[in-house]
Design an enzyme around this catalytic site. Structure first.
Site, PDB file in Angstrom:
ATOM      1  N   SER A 246     116.666  17.258  24.458  1.00  0.00           N
ATOM      2  CA  SER A 246     116.658  18.629  24.568  1.00  0.00           C
ATOM      3  C   SER A 246     115.419  19.029  23.827  1.00  0.00           C
ATOM      4  CB  SER A 246     117.791  19.318  23.646  1.00  0.00           C
ATOM      5  OG  SER A 246     117.521  19.960  22.794  1.00  0.00           O
ATOM      6  N   LYS A 247     115.019  19.490  23.938  1.00  0.00           N
ATOM      7  CA  LYS A 247     113.159  19.923  23.723  1.00  0.00           C
ATOM      8  C   LYS A 247     113.696  20.735  22.389  1.00  0.00           C
ATOM      9  CE  LYS A 247     109.040  21.834  23.891  1.00  0.00           C
ATOM     10  NZ  LYS A 247     108.284  21.063  23.548  1.00  0.00           N
TER      11      LYS A 247
END
Ligand code: GLU
Length: 477
Positions: A246-247
């Site tokens: 996840s960014k």
């Protein structure tokens, strides 16, 4: 048939999102279908300026062009949800008339109190029981309201997912979801159904986080009397066994990977294999080959783990497959960074770098010795396996210097000259060339050997460095 990619404009494209776009595109293109881009921007808090442009650019850049979308138009626009407000309101009102949704005037305070008492609280359908007069009165007085979906309370709801098979959710799990918020904005739960129907989407490809809410959406399709689309839910992309990639948790997005020196073709190829396998051992695919090979049967149910080492390997394969011109064009910005105004022979750079590079960003560490030299650790001259020592290094350098000035600066002449000296003074070729390479580069590892380094540096600079190194060794006690 038609698929769509429906990202929220959050300012970056995370890897899972790009994979969804890719699979949707591949599925449509492999079946003569159409691919639609829709921007889901109803969550204004998450909205990031410029994020939509980034999405358009990325899809076009990677070859995932869309047949309909905000900036290309199409018969079912607008393709940006915030521009479709009237449409959602109209359909929500229709649902209310059909008795499948209702106005809810409950205050935030009431809902919060109930949630405090019971964290697993589901809305108690309080407002469903209001009389027509009460509703009329509230609307007239401008009491804020949301519109809720009226869910069944008993039984279970099932549907077929093309990857996960039959998915069943008990009605008791379903909450009377908000369809239209008090600010008039639709929720994702509502807008996705209206849009997918009106845009003619036949196959919905998205992450498994929607697997269990899909029954709610199917109830909406049924309430309107619309065909329910087919579903392909994709397992998450993980960074390890427990954590999603996840960014937001600092993991790389598509843009980050480009910045880290990966080629877009390699990224797309690698992402295609994150959760899908072609059934044989082929790993390198062009987009066109992927279009032919992609099939739902190859989609795995279990999460995929993002393996950067594998991506590096794949990137190296792509680098090696480039033509010389393509390779040099891709390297040029990095060369500029390292060299500034200085110039070096591109043919030799290509020859030594192309077979050895995994990512473009490694260029700088591999060739900075060309512009950066001096004050290195003399211990570098001691190569255990080749049994080199300071004496060998010093003699090799001194002999090399003695006649180098008269050597033609070509690969063969330099090589022949150095090898002849090594033989004359009785050193192994490896020992001799190693000593020279250290003496003119000052680093332990270089792409290519002494001859390539000498060719790149030119005669004058090579001699200058040899003299520097000889002096450094002579001053050692
Ligand atoms: N906007 C949703 C997201 O970004 C899309 C989900 C869907 O494809 O239906 O997660």
């Amino acid at each position: 048939m038609k698929t769509r990619f429906a990202p929220s404009p959050t300012g970056y494209l995370h890897i899972g999102g790009l994979r969804t776009a890719l699979y949707s595109w591949l599925y449509a293109k492999g079946r003569e279908g159409k691919f639609v881009l829709r921007i889901e921007d109803t969550d204004r808090e998450r909205y990031v300026e410029g994020a939509t442009d980034l999405i358009y650019r990325t899809l076009k850049d990677t070859g995932l062009t869309y047949d309909e979308g905000p900036d290309v138009g199409g018969p079912n626009g607008p393709y940006i949800q915030s521009q479709r407000m009237d449409i959602y309101k109209k359909y929500a009102d229709e649902l209310v008339k059909k008795g499948k949704a209702y106005y809810c005037f409950c205050t935030k305070e009431r809902l919060e109190q109930m949630r405090e008492k019971d964290p697993t609280f589901k809305y108690d359908k309080h407002c469903k029981r209001l009389s027509a007069e009460e509703i009329e009165e509230n609307l007239k007085n401008g009491v804020p309201y949301v519109i809720r979906q009226d869910m069944p309370t008993e039984g279970e709801i099932s549907y077929e997912d093309m990857v996960f098979g039959t998915v069943t959710v008990p009605a008791s799990d379903l909450d009377d979801n908000v369809l239209i918020k008090s600010d008039g904005m639709p929720t994702y739960n509502f807008a996705n159904v209206i849009d997918d129907h009106l845009m003619g989407i036949t196959h919905i490809i998205r992450g498994t986080e929607y697997l269990s809410s899909t029954p709610k959406y199917n109830l909406l399709y049924q309430a309107f009397g619309w065909d329910v689309p087919s579903y392909i839910h994709l397992p998450p992309v993980m960074k390890d066994a427990h954590n999603k990639l996840s960014k937001r948790n600092g993991d790389a997005s598509y843009e980050d990977l480009l910045e880290k020196g990966y080629l877009k073709e390699a990224i797309i190829n690698y992402i295609a294999l994150l959760g899908w396998s072609p059934g044989d051992n082929q790993e390198i695919f062009t987009l066109e080959q992927l279009t032919d090979a992609f099939d739902v049967r190859g989609i795995n149910k279990s999460p995929a783990i993002f393996d950067e080492a594998k991506l590096r390997w794949m990137n190296a394969e792509y680098i090696r497959a480039m033509s010389k011109d393509e390779f040099l064009a891709a390297c040029e910005p990095y060369f500029k960074q390292v060299f500034g105004e200085k110039e070096f022979n591109r043919d030799i750079l290509c020859e030594i770098l192309q077979p050895r590079l995994e990512v473009l960003t490694d260029i700088s560490s591999k060739i900075s010795f060309l512009v950066d030299f001096g004050n290195y650790d003399p211990e570098l001259f001691l190569h255990k396996k080749m049994k080199t020592n300071f004496e060998i290094a010093k003699n090799s350098i001194a002999y090399a210097i003695s006649g180098l000035n008269n050597v033609d600066w070509t690969h063969d002449s330099i090589y022949d000259y150095l090898v002849a000296i090594a033989e004359t003074i009785g050193y192994k070729k490896g020992q001799f060339l190693y000593s020279i390479r250290i003496a003119i580069t000052g680093v332990a590892v270089t792409p290519g050997g002494a001859i390539e380094a000498a060719l790149l540096l030119g005669k004058e600079e090579t001699l200058r460095r040899l003299n520097y190194s000889l002096e450094m060794l002579s001053l050692r006690k």
